[in-house]
Motif scaffolding. Structure first.
Motif, PDB file in Angstrom:
ATOM      1  N   UNK A   1       0.845  -1.190   0.000  1.00  0.00           N
ATOM      2  CA  UNK A   1       0.000   0.000   0.000  1.00  0.00           C
ATOM      3  C   UNK A   1       0.882   1.243   0.000  1.00  0.00           C
ATOM      4  N   UNK A   2       0.512   2.248  -0.816  1.00  0.00           N
ATOM      5  CA  UNK A   2       1.274   3.494  -0.862  1.00  0.00           C
ATOM      6  C   UNK A   2       0.483   4.686  -0.357  1.00  0.00           C
ATOM      7  N   UNK A   3      -0.835   4.647  -0.440  1.00  0.00           N
ATOM      8  CA  UNK A   3      -1.655   5.723   0.118  1.00  0.00           C
ATOM      9  C   UNK A   3      -3.076   5.226   0.292  1.00  0.00           C
ATOM     10  N   UNK A   4      -3.812   5.934   1.135  1.00  0.00           N
ATOM     11  CA  UNK A   4      -5.197   5.580   1.403  1.00  0.00           C
ATOM     12  C   UNK A   4      -5.984   6.850   1.664  1.00  0.00           C
ATOM     13  N   UNK A   5      -7.131   6.983   1.016  1.00  0.00           N
ATOM     14  CA  UNK A   5      -8.027   8.106   1.274  1.00  0.00           C
ATOM     15  C   UNK A   5      -9.410   7.561   1.513  1.00  0.00           C
ATOM     16  N   UNK A   6     -10.229   8.296   2.221  1.00  0.00           N
ATOM     17  CA  UNK A   6     -11.564   7.793   2.474  1.00  0.00           C
ATOM     18  C   UNK A   6     -12.503   8.864   2.943  1.00  0.00           C
ATOM     19  N   UNK A   7     -13.764   8.507   2.894  1.00  0.00           N
ATOM     20  CA  UNK A   7     -14.793   9.415   3.363  1.00  0.00           C
ATOM     21  C   UNK A   7     -16.163   8.905   2.988  1.00  0.00           C
ATOM     22  N   UNK A   8     -17.158   9.689   3.301  1.00  0.00           N
ATOM     23  CA  UNK A   8     -18.527   9.315   2.974  1.00  0.00           C
ATOM     24  C   UNK A   8     -18.783   9.567   1.494  1.00  0.00           C
ATOM     25  N   UNK A   9     -19.671   8.806   0.917  1.00  0.00           N
ATOM     26  CA  UNK A   9     -20.044   9.004  -0.479  1.00  0.00           C
ATOM     27  C   UNK A   9     -19.391   7.982  -1.387  1.00  0.00           C
ATOM     28  N   UNK A  10     -19.954   7.848  -2.574  1.00  0.00           N
ATOM     29  CA  UNK A  10     -19.500   6.842  -3.527  1.00  0.00           C
ATOM     30  C   UNK A  10     -18.355   7.320  -4.410  1.00  0.00           C
ATOM     31  N   UNK A  11     -18.319   8.618  -4.729  1.00  0.00           N
ATOM     32  CA  UNK A  11     -17.320   9.128  -5.660  1.00  0.00           C
ATOM     33  C   UNK A  11     -16.043   9.507  -4.931  1.00  0.00           C
ATOM     34  N   UNK A  12     -14.909   9.248  -5.581  1.00  0.00           N
ATOM     35  CA  UNK A  12     -13.630   9.683  -5.043  1.00  0.00           C
ATOM     36  C   UNK A  12     -12.580   9.708  -6.134  1.00  0.00           C
ATOM     37  N   UNK A  13     -11.538  10.514  -5.906  1.00  0.00           N
ATOM     38  CA  UNK A  13     -10.434  10.612  -6.857  1.00  0.00           C
ATOM     39  C   UNK A  13      -9.171  10.868  -6.070  1.00  0.00           C
ATOM     40  N   UNK A  14      -8.095  10.193  -6.436  1.00  0.00           N
ATOM     41  CA  UNK A  14      -6.844  10.394  -5.730  1.00  0.00           C
ATOM     42  C   UNK A  14      -5.649  10.129  -6.614  1.00  0.00           C
ATOM     43  N   UNK A  15      -4.507  10.690  -6.222  1.00  0.00           N
ATOM     44  CA  UNK A  15      -3.259  10.528  -6.952  1.00  0.00           C
ATOM     45  C   UNK A  15      -2.219   9.936  -6.029  1.00  0.00           C
ATOM     46  N   UNK A  16      -1.426   9.008  -6.539  1.00  0.00           N
ATOM     47  CA  UNK A  16      -0.284   8.465  -5.815  1.00  0.00           C
ATOM     48  C   UNK A  16       0.671   7.857  -6.823  1.00  0.00           C
ATOM     49  N   UNK A  17       1.952   8.134  -6.659  1.00  0.00           N
ATOM     50  CA  UNK A  17       2.987   7.448  -7.433  1.00  0.00           C
ATOM     51  C   UNK A  17       2.783   7.559  -8.947  1.00  0.00           C
ATOM     52  N   UNK A  18       2.326   8.735  -9.407  1.00  0.00           N
ATOM     53  CA  UNK A  18       2.167   8.960 -10.843  1.00  0.00           C
ATOM     54  C   UNK A  18       0.879   8.452 -11.444  1.00  0.00           C
ATOM     55  N   UNK A  19      -0.068   8.002 -10.616  1.00  0.00           N
ATOM     56  CA  UNK A  19      -1.323   7.450 -11.133  1.00  0.00           C
ATOM     57  C   UNK A  19      -2.517   8.119 -10.464  1.00  0.00           C
ATOM     58  N   UNK A  20      -3.448   8.573 -11.293  1.00  0.00           N
ATOM     59  CA  UNK A  20      -4.741   9.051 -10.825  1.00  0.00           C
ATOM     60  C   UNK A  20      -5.711   7.885 -10.824  1.00  0.00           C
ATOM     61  N   UNK A  21      -6.485   7.763  -9.774  1.00  0.00           N
ATOM     62  CA  UNK A  21      -7.545   6.759  -9.699  1.00  0.00           C
ATOM     63  C   UNK A  21      -8.848   7.481  -9.382  1.00  0.00           C
ATOM     64  N   UNK A  22      -9.897   7.117 -10.073  1.00  0.00           N
ATOM     65  CA  UNK A  22     -11.211   7.702  -9.827  1.00  0.00           C
ATOM     66  C   UNK A  22     -12.235   6.575  -9.740  1.00  0.00           C
ATOM     67  N   UNK A  23     -13.132   6.693  -8.786  1.00  0.00           N
ATOM     68  CA  UNK A  23     -14.152   5.653  -8.606  1.00  0.00           C
ATOM     69  C   UNK A  23     -15.516   6.266  -8.356  1.00  0.00           C
ATOM     70  N   UNK A  24     -16.540   5.480  -8.645  1.00  0.00           N
ATOM     71  CA  UNK A  24     -17.917   5.876  -8.388  1.00  0.00           C
ATOM     72  C   UNK A  24     -18.790   4.630  -8.457  1.00  0.00           C
ATOM     73  N   UNK A  25     -20.030   4.805  -8.132  1.00  0.00           N
ATOM     74  CA  UNK A  25     -20.982   3.703  -8.207  1.00  0.00           C
ATOM     75  C   UNK A  25     -22.143   4.130  -9.087  1.00  0.00           C
ATOM     76  N   UNK A  26     -22.579   3.210  -9.939  1.00  0.00           N
ATOM     77  CA  UNK A  26     -23.729   3.457 -10.799  1.00  0.00           C
ATOM     78  C   UNK A  26     -24.766   2.369 -10.519  1.00  0.00           C
ATOM     79  N   UNK A  27     -25.846   2.374 -11.277  1.00  0.00           N
ATOM     80  CA  UNK A  27     -26.864   1.334 -11.120  1.00  0.00           C
ATOM     81  C   UNK A  27     -26.319  -0.048 -11.448  1.00  0.00           C
ATOM     82  N   UNK A  28     -25.218  -0.091 -12.239  1.00  0.00           N
ATOM     83  CA  UNK A  28     -24.627  -1.370 -12.637  1.00  0.00           C
ATOM     84  C   UNK A  28     -23.539  -1.856 -11.677  1.00  0.00           C
ATOM     85  N   UNK A  29     -23.196  -1.068 -10.672  1.00  0.00           N
ATOM     86  CA  UNK A  29     -22.163  -1.465  -9.715  1.00  0.00           C
ATOM     87  C   UNK A  29     -21.052  -0.436  -9.634  1.00  0.00           C
TER      88      UNK A  29
END
Length: 124
Positions: free
Chosen positions: A59-87
């Motif tokens: 593990x290199x970093x961890x972020x968290x909070x309430x809600x489904x959407x999030x976006x974070x950067x670590x080690x040269x990579x952006x990651x974005x997540x969310x939830x839709x009706x399909x998962x």
């Protein structure tokens, strides 16, 4: 060499497998990310970044909070997540460090929750 899968995310991230549920996992070469529902109830969603070091994911970093959407950067990579009706979905893309130099931030409150960095994992 291990794959970044749900079991590896739980173990490398130090999560309690009795409660935490991995909702999505993605990799980009030797870097990866995962969306973790900390208690399996949808109330605390976390975004973990990982890097493969000597064939093992750490593990290199961890972020968290309430809600489904999030976006974070670590080690040269952006990651974005969310939830839709399909998962849950998670996208990864290489990108420059944010302008506000998040690598210098101490652990503490972020804009939508909390953030913790583990720079020693990056220097391995």
């Amino acid at each position: 060499m291990s794959d970044l899968d749900a079991r590896t995310v739980i173990e490398a991230g130090g999560w309690d497998g009795r409660y935490a549920v991995v909702r999505a996992v993605g990799t980009l070469g030797d870097r990866g990310a995962a969306v973790i529902d900390a208690n399996g109830d949808g109330a605390d969603i976390n975004l973990e970044h990982f890097r493969r070091v000597d064939g093992e994911w750490v593990a290199t970093s961890s972020t968290g909070g309430a809600g489904d959407w999030g976006r974070g950067w670590s080690d040269g990579v952006w990651a974005e997540h969310d939830r839709s009706d399909d998962g849950w979905w998670l996208t990864l893309e290489e990108g420059p460090e944010p302008d506000d130099d998040v690598s210098e931030r101490p652990a503490g409150a972020g804009s939508f929750g909390w953030v913790a960095w583990t720079p020693e994992a990056l220097s391995s």
